[in-house]
Design an enzyme around this catalytic site. Structure first.
Site, PDB file in Angstrom:
ATOM      1  N   SER A  40      20.125 -19.221  -2.746  1.00  0.00           N
ATOM      2  CA  SER A  40      18.923 -19.230  -1.927  1.00  0.00           C
ATOM      3  C   SER A  40      18.568 -20.368  -1.654  1.00  0.00           C
ATOM      4  O   SER A  40      18.074 -20.809  -0.496  1.00  0.00           O
ATOM      5  CB  SER A  40      17.790 -18.620  -2.767  1.00  0.00           C
ATOM      6  OG  SER A  40      17.600 -19.161  -4.155  1.00  0.00           O
ATOM      7  N   HIS A  49      14.200 -24.028  -3.589  1.00  0.00           N
ATOM      8  CA  HIS A  49      14.201 -23.509  -2.434  1.00  0.00           C
ATOM      9  C   HIS A  49      13.502 -24.766  -1.465  1.00  0.00           C
ATOM     10  O   HIS A  49      13.995 -24.905  -0.437  1.00  0.00           O
ATOM     11  CB  HIS A  49      12.889 -22.213  -2.416  1.00  0.00           C
ATOM     12  CG  HIS A  49      13.529 -21.095  -3.097  1.00  0.00           C
ATOM     13  ND1 HIS A  49      12.691 -20.145  -3.496  1.00  0.00           N
ATOM     14  CD2 HIS A  49      14.692 -20.924  -3.431  1.00  0.00           C
ATOM     15  CE1 HIS A  49      13.362 -19.211  -3.984  1.00  0.00           C
ATOM     16  NE2 HIS A  49      14.661 -19.512  -4.121  1.00  0.00           N
TER      17      HIS A  49
END
Length: 305
Positions: free
Chosen positions: A144, A195
């Site tokens: 991610s 992230h």
């Protein structure tokens, strides 16, 4: 962390279905290989998750450097894999067709390492600022972070438009920042630093010198603005408008449509329109389209034949 149980991986099955519906011939080579590597390592992980996840303690202090390149390609469970790989599928098709396989492959390889490095730097900074050494023990896996970096690139190469995130309309230019907060609020167990590291690496490319250096190394400088491009070993051609496949929907709208149809329409193989392969696991029921939209979709279908 323990090795995952050998149970029915619904997320994996849905992912394979999505890939099949898009069509292998429509997926550029680097994107397809990256998908395959992630799926293979999910089914046959090289090591246990607690031996592949990345943390300051394990990687920096204990000098377990192999975690730098193992952590992005291992996932905690099938749904973790599903959402990351569906996102990669969308971004990979868009970016690899735009940049070419040589540059996109270099981006995937370098971003995987850079995100891990920036992640550790952020965890060290948080540990020092908050006087909490637990940040150095946080261990993360998954693709991610790289996907957040690719989202920054995708918005850079495809400017304009807006996204609807939790009912808030925001320009795509800033959507990644709102998504960063939304994901952390909805799933506090996700890696906020991982992230954020992806966004920062993406900005290093779009705002810093990384883009120029990588384009020069890949021999791609200014080559993708001429209207045509080629994959390594593939003939050059002019790309089609990506809206043909997405119907102009934002990424978030595509995910929502994909999930709804993947979960609700599984097993309905007797539909009249089953002979037409549909992109990204969603379809457009005839009853929901206007006459003009039906005409446009028929034209698009004939053009693809």
């Amino acid at each position: 962390m323990q090795r995952r149980n050998k149970t029915t991986n619904i997320g994996l099955l849905l992912l394979l279905s999505q890939i099949y519906q898009v069509g292998f011939s429509r997926i550029p080579p680097v994107t397809l290989v990256t998908l395959a590597v992630n799926i293979f390592l999910f089914l046959q992980p090289l090591k246990r998750l607690n031996q592949t996840c990345i943390s300051v303690e394990k990687c920096l202090y204990e000098k377990d450097w192999h975690r730098l390149y193992l952590s992005p390609f291992h996932h905690a469970d099938d749904w973790h894999l599903y959402f990351n790989m569906v996102s990669l599928l969308w971004k990979g098709i868009s970016l690899e067709r735009r940049l070419g396989s040589a540059l996109f492959g270099s981006i995937i390889a370098l971003f995987s390492l850079l995100v891990a490095v920036v992640y550790m730097i952020l965890e060290i900074v948080l540990a020092e600022l908050l006087d909490d050494p637990m940040y150095k023990l946080h261990c993360a896996v998954g693709f991610s972070g790289v996907l957040f970096a690719l989202k920054v690139l995708n918005n850079y190469y495809n400017p304009g438009g807006s996204s609807n995130i939790m009912g808030i309309h925001v320009s795509n230019k800033y959507a990644c920042w709102l998504e960063l907060l939304a994901i952390h609020l909805l799933n506090p167990g996700s890696s906020f630093a991982g992230h954020l590291a992806g966004i920062l690496v993406g900005l290093m490319y779009t705002k810093g010198p990384l883009k120029t250096v990588m384009e020069a190394c890949a021999g791609q400088r200014n080559s993708y603005g001429s209207g045509g491009f080629s994959y390594s070993g593939y003939p050059s051609y002019t790309p089609r408008d990506y809206n043909t496949y997405t119907d102009g929907m934002s990424e978030e709208e595509q995910f929502e449509r994909a999930m709804r149809n993947s979960l609700n329409d599984r097993g309905r193989s007797s539909r009249n329109d089953n002979d037409e392969r549909r992109p990204y696991g969603f379809w457009f029921p005839a009853g929901e389209l206007s006459a003009e939209e039906l005409r446009r979709h028929r034209l698009n279908r004939y053009e693809r034949q």
